[in-house]
Design an enzyme around this catalytic site. Structure first.
Site, PDB file in Angstrom:
ATOM      1  N   PRO A   1      48.946  43.077  43.652  1.00 37.28           N
ATOM      2  CA  PRO A   1      49.948  42.549  42.705  1.00 37.28           C
ATOM      3  C   PRO A   1      49.547  42.635  41.227  1.00 37.28           C
ATOM      4  O   PRO A   1      49.319  41.624  40.578  1.00 37.28           O
ATOM      5  CB  PRO A   1      50.096  41.101  43.148  1.00 37.28           C
ATOM      6  CG  PRO A   1      48.769  40.751  43.728  1.00 37.28           C
ATOM      7  CD  PRO A   1      48.216  41.999  44.339  1.00 37.28           C
ATOM      8  N   CYS A   2      49.519  43.852  40.676  1.00 35.94           N
ATOM      9  CA  CYS A   2      49.233  43.993  39.247  1.00 35.94           C
ATOM     10  C   CYS A   2      50.381  43.444  38.403  1.00 35.94           C
ATOM     11  O   CYS A   2      50.207  43.191  37.219  1.00 35.94           O
ATOM     12  CB  CYS A   2      48.963  45.458  38.903  1.00 35.94           C
ATOM     13  SG  CYS A   2      50.293  46.572  39.337  1.00 35.94           S
TER      14      CYS A   2
END
Lengths: 165, 214
Positions: free
Chosen positions: B183-184
């Site tokens: 989850p950047c």
């Protein structure tokens, strides 16, 4: 070859299937030869030189696989009094409605092979001669005789140009 | 040989003629799809598919999923150009790339659950082969940022033990080969503004909104 193998399947899959069908007739044998061709190609793919003409290479692999399938079929023959029931090739929607594959299958073997590798596989007659034997001129003649015969069965006006599919 | 070769070349160059033959020797519409999926099955059994891929539809557009034998190796947004993505996988890992959806069934199901709000963390195996060094350290850290939470590039730099590497953290997020799953999108600028995103800012907003609503 650094290109994703999937591209070769998408770009040349139809050509290889036409070649397999012209050689073996439409059906499970042609499908098997197609699968065997791409399976062998996938094995060899990373070591294939970058400048290879992929389509011509696949057609040559397909030729060998078609021979293998023919031999396997001969070995596996089961004598029987009753023929097994088979799906009818007639009247199936999306099938061979012009009967082209049947007509191709009815040609003498050399004419069929010459058509398969030259017209469908795109190989020059000289290369076809290398893989099926005989002289280039004889192969060219066989291909043109075969196409002439097909044209007699399917005069140009009898079927729509650029079949809509 | 020479005149004959020319004859052959003429034939190959004659695309119109070839198209005419292709139309005459027609192939029924679903034949190729059927053969392709059968090939994918046989090739997988033989261990010949180094990279399997498929595409799925999601609220942030079509995603391409690719997996090695180790695990999910790439998630790509349509704007990245799928063909280019596959070429770079072929170049960096192996050219034995084949559309083989089944290896990605579990991943596709988890992503589906994520977008319907039913899933908060992914537990499919991941393959970080597409990144290395500090970028990979950052990318391996990102799943530790909890669902619905965000951190700044600066905070992430401190937490991975390199407080001065704020820009490098930005690069690591921008080059994340596994967006959505890693989850950047949960990393923002210190002032709370979005920063960049590989799938576009609209996609980043969609993901953050989804997680806030759940």
């Amino acid at each position: 070859m650094k290109q994703p193998f999937d591209q070769a399947v998408k770009r040349h899959g139809q050509t290889v299937l036409r070649v397999c069908r012209a050689v073996l007739g439409r059906g499970p044998d042609a499908d098997d030869a197609w699968s065997e061709t791409f399976l062998a190609a996938l094995k060899a793919w990373p070591d294939l030189p970058e400048d290879t003409n992929v389509e011509a290479w696949l057609v040559r692999v397909a030729h060998r696989k078609a021979i293998d399938v023919t031999r396997a079929r001969a070995r596996r023959a089961i004598p029987s009094d009753d023929l097994p029931e088979r799906a009818s090739p007639l009247g199936n929607p999306g099938g061979d409605e012009y009967g082209v594959w049947t007509a191709v299958a009815a040609l003498p073997q050399r004419q069929r092979l010459a058509i398969a590798y030259h017209y469908l596989g795109g190989l020059p007659h000289a290369e076809t001669a290398e893989i099926i034997g005989g002289s280039t001129d004889a192969v060219r003649r066989a291909a043109s005789d075969g196409i002439k015969r097909l044209r007699q069965i399917y005069p140009a006006d009898d079927y729509p140009k650029g079949v809509p599919r | 040989m020479t005149d004959i070769a020319t004859f052959g070349n003429n034939h190959s160059a004659d695309g119109g003629k070839r198209a005419e033959y292709d139309a005459l020797f027609a192939i029924e519409p679903d034949a190729m799809a059927h053969l392709h999926s059968r090939l994918a099955g046989i090739a997988s059994e033989h261990g010949l598919v180094d990279i399997a891929y498929r595409t799925i539809d999601t609220p942030v557009g079509q995603l391409l999923l690719a997996a090695t034998e180790t695990g999910l190796v790439r998630v790509a947004f349509e704007r990245e150009n799928f063909e280019a993505v596959l070429e770079s996988l072929a170049d960096k890992i192996s050219p034995r790339v084949l559309q083989a959806p089944r290896r990605l069934d579990a991943v596709a199901a988890e992503i589906d659950e994520y977008f319907t709000g039913k899933r908060r963390a992914f537990d499919v195996p991941l393959d970080y082969a597409m990144s290395s060094g500090f970028r990979q350290i950052v990318q391996r850290y990102l799943p530790h940022i909890g669902y619905g939470h965000t951190q700044s590039y600066k905070e992430v730099a401190e937490l991975v033990g390199n407080p001065k590497a704020v820009r490098a953290v930005g690069t690591a997020c921008a080059t994340n080969p596994l967006p959505v799953v890693v989850p950047c999108h949960r990393v923002l600028r210190t002032d709370g503004s979005l920063g960049g995103y590989i799938g576009g800012l609209e996609a980043k907003t969609t993901l953050l909104t989804l997680e806030k609503a759940a």
